[in-house]
Design a protein around this motif. Structure first.
Motif, short mmCIF file in Angstrom:
data_model
loop_
_atom_site.label_atom_id
_atom_site.label_comp_id
_atom_site.label_asym_id
_atom_site.label_seq_id
_atom_site.Cartn_x
_atom_site.Cartn_y
_atom_site.Cartn_z
N LYS A 1 -37.29 -40.20 19.66
CA LYS A 1 -37.19 -41.58 19.21
C LYS A 1 -35.89 -42.23 19.67
O LYS A 1 -35.62 -43.37 19.37
CB LYS A 1 -37.29 -41.66 17.69
CG LYS A 1 -38.67 -41.31 17.19
CD LYS A 1 -38.80 -41.56 15.72
CE LYS A 1 -40.23 -41.26 15.30
NZ LYS A 1 -40.47 -41.59 13.91
N ASN B 1 -32.72 -33.40 11.54
CA ASN B 1 -34.10 -33.73 11.19
C ASN B 1 -34.52 -35.11 11.68
O ASN B 1 -35.31 -35.79 11.03
CB ASN B 1 -34.36 -33.60 9.69
CG ASN B 1 -34.32 -32.17 9.23
OD1 ASN B 1 -34.63 -31.26 9.99
ND2 ASN B 1 -33.91 -31.95 8.00
N GLU B 2 -33.97 -35.54 12.80
CA GLU B 2 -34.38 -36.78 13.43
C GLU B 2 -34.91 -36.42 14.80
O GLU B 2 -34.38 -35.57 15.50
CB GLU B 2 -33.20 -37.76 13.52
CG GLU B 2 -32.78 -38.24 12.16
CD GLU B 2 -31.58 -39.17 12.17
OE1 GLU B 2 -31.38 -39.82 11.15
OE2 GLU B 2 -30.86 -39.22 13.17
N ASP B 3 -35.97 -37.05 15.17
CA ASP B 3 -36.67 -36.74 16.41
C ASP B 3 -35.93 -37.33 17.62
O ASP B 3 -35.82 -38.55 17.74
CB ASP B 3 -38.09 -37.32 16.34
CG ASP B 3 -38.96 -36.96 17.50
OD1 ASP B 3 -38.47 -36.25 18.43
OD2 ASP B 3 -40.12 -37.36 17.50
N VAL C 1 -31.30 -32.84 16.84
CA VAL C 1 -32.54 -32.69 16.08
C VAL C 1 -32.27 -31.86 14.82
O VAL C 1 -33.03 -31.92 13.86
CB VAL C 1 -33.64 -32.06 16.97
CG1 VAL C 1 -33.45 -30.58 17.14
CG2 VAL C 1 -35.00 -32.37 16.42
N ASP D 1 -34.90 -44.26 11.55
CA ASP D 1 -35.28 -42.98 12.13
C ASP D 1 -34.11 -42.27 12.79
O ASP D 1 -34.21 -41.08 13.11
CB ASP D 1 -36.38 -43.17 13.18
CG ASP D 1 -37.71 -43.58 12.57
OD1 ASP D 1 -37.89 -43.39 11.36
OD2 ASP D 1 -38.55 -44.09 13.31
#
Length: 134
Positions: free
Chosen positions: A24, A19-21, A16, A101
């Motif tokens: 998801k 900056n990626e969730d 994370v 994403d």
């Protein structure tokens, strides 16, 4: 063995920082409502699902771990999330377009962990690599 699997899964979900969730990538469900879970899985473009026993602790093995691509279960009953991640990455290598994403997550995995084209890193991935080497 379960402790090691949990640690590996945690490290992968810890991406994370890019900056990626991670939600998801890894979708967690409890097995108490299979119809609702199945409907949710059909909406996933690409990811890993983990179906846990109701009320299970973090150190207990899940009921099922699998890979979903475009709402279709392509692999199921996998050993752990880390193995599912590696298999998902292998599946992605055959695709022409990765999900936007998770762009940096897959870049980190391929270029840093797998050392495929390690000299061509985006700024975010280079910063994370430098932090890991410190």
């Amino acid at each position: 063995m379960i402790q090691l699997q949990t640690e590996r899964s945690g490290i992968l979900q810890g991406l994370v920082y890019l900056n990626e969730d991670p939600a998801k990538l890894v979708y967690e469900y409890e097995s108490e409502n299979p119809e609702e879970t199945r409907a949710d899985l059909e909406q996933i473009l690409m990811g890993i699902y983990v179906i846990k026993h109701p009320g299970a602790d973090a150190d207990q093995s899940p009921e099922d771990i699998g890979i979903i691509i475009e709402g279709v279960t392509v692999l199921e009953e996998l050993q752990d999330v880390a193995s599912a991640y590696a298999l998902l990455f292998g599946s992605c290598m055959t695709l022409t377009e990765l999900p936007p994403d998770l762009k940096y997550t897959f870049e980190f995995y391929s270029k840093v962990l797998m050392e495929l084209e390690p000299r061509q890193l985006s700024t975010k991935v280079q910063v994370l690599k430098n932090k890991l080497l410190d």
